[in-house]
Design a protein around this motif. Structure first.
Motif, PDB file in Angstrom:
ATOM      1  N   TYR A 101       0.849  -1.186   0.000  1.00 50.66           N
ATOM      2  CA  TYR A 101       0.000   0.000   0.000  1.00 50.66           C
ATOM      3  C   TYR A 101       0.890   1.243   0.000  1.00 50.66           C
ATOM      4  CZ  TYR A 101      -2.917   3.709   1.943  1.00 50.66           C
ATOM      5  OH  TYR A 101      -3.561   4.895   2.168  1.00 50.66           O
TER       6      TYR A 101
ATOM      7  N   LEU B 158      -4.021  -6.922   3.685  1.00 50.32           N
ATOM      8  CA  LEU B 158      -5.354  -6.337   3.688  1.00 50.32           C
ATOM      9  C   LEU B 158      -6.299  -7.265   2.939  1.00 50.32           C
ATOM     10  CD1 LEU B 158      -4.341  -2.643   2.944  1.00 50.32           C
ATOM     11  CD2 LEU B 158      -4.674  -3.751   5.174  1.00 50.32           C
TER      12      LEU B 158
ATOM     13  N   TYR C   5      -9.577  -0.921   8.043  1.00 49.27           N
ATOM     14  CA  TYR C   5      -9.167  -2.318   8.191  1.00 49.27           C
ATOM     15  C   TYR C   5      -8.858  -2.592   9.661  1.00 49.27           C
ATOM     16  CZ  TYR C   5      -9.064  -2.830   3.180  1.00 49.27           C
ATOM     17  OH  TYR C   5      -9.446  -2.905   1.858  1.00 49.27           O
TER      18      TYR C   5
ATOM     19  N   TRP D  86      -5.628  -8.283   8.010  1.00 49.93           N
ATOM     20  CA  TRP D  86      -6.575  -7.272   8.461  1.00 49.93           C
ATOM     21  C   TRP D  86      -7.771  -7.250   7.519  1.00 49.93           C
ATOM     22  CZ3 TRP D  86      -3.686  -2.244  10.264  1.00 49.93           C
ATOM     23  CH2 TRP D  86      -2.876  -2.557  11.360  1.00 49.93           C
TER      24      TRP D  86
ATOM     25  N   TRP E 269     -11.386  -5.805   5.996  1.00 47.68           N
ATOM     26  CA  TRP E 269     -12.061  -4.550   5.657  1.00 47.68           C
ATOM     27  C   TRP E 269     -13.273  -4.408   6.566  1.00 47.68           C
ATOM     28  CZ3 TRP E 269     -16.639  -3.934   2.326  1.00 47.68           C
ATOM     29  CH2 TRP E 269     -16.897  -2.596   1.986  1.00 47.68           C
TER      30      TRP E 269
END
Length: 90
Positions: free
Chosen positions: A12, A32, A73, A83, A85
């Motif tokens: 990210y 994620l 998250y 993690w 959403w």
């Protein structure tokens, strides 16, 4: 990107033209899962235990609220390395 880089994931915040957008040695990441940032890795190097338990609200251009919105998250209780959403906000 080569096949190995794709398997390692994209971090990210990495620039789209970054020749190596994958994880770097010596850094800590969380995967994620779900939502607009599904499959990306979040660099949590240097985060303390409280920050890690809180999760993150990450700026995204592709969430429900468009540019400048945030995707939330939260750590998965049974697997804190992933993690999930939890929704979007403006």
């Amino acid at each position: 990107m080569d096949d190995e880089a794709l398997l390692r994931g994209r971090v990210y915040g990495a620039e789209h033209d970054d020749p190596d957008p994958g994880p770097q040695p010596g850094r800590s990441y969380r995967e994620l899962v779900g939502g607009p940032l599904d499959g990306l890795l979040l660099d949590v190097t240097g985060w303390d235990a409280e920050q890690l338990s809180d999760g993150a609200a990450l700026i995204t251009e592709i969430g429900r609220y468009g540019p400048g919105g945030r995707a939330h998250y939260e750590p998965r209780p049974q697997d804190p390395s992933r993690w999930d959403w939890a929704g979007d906000s403006p």
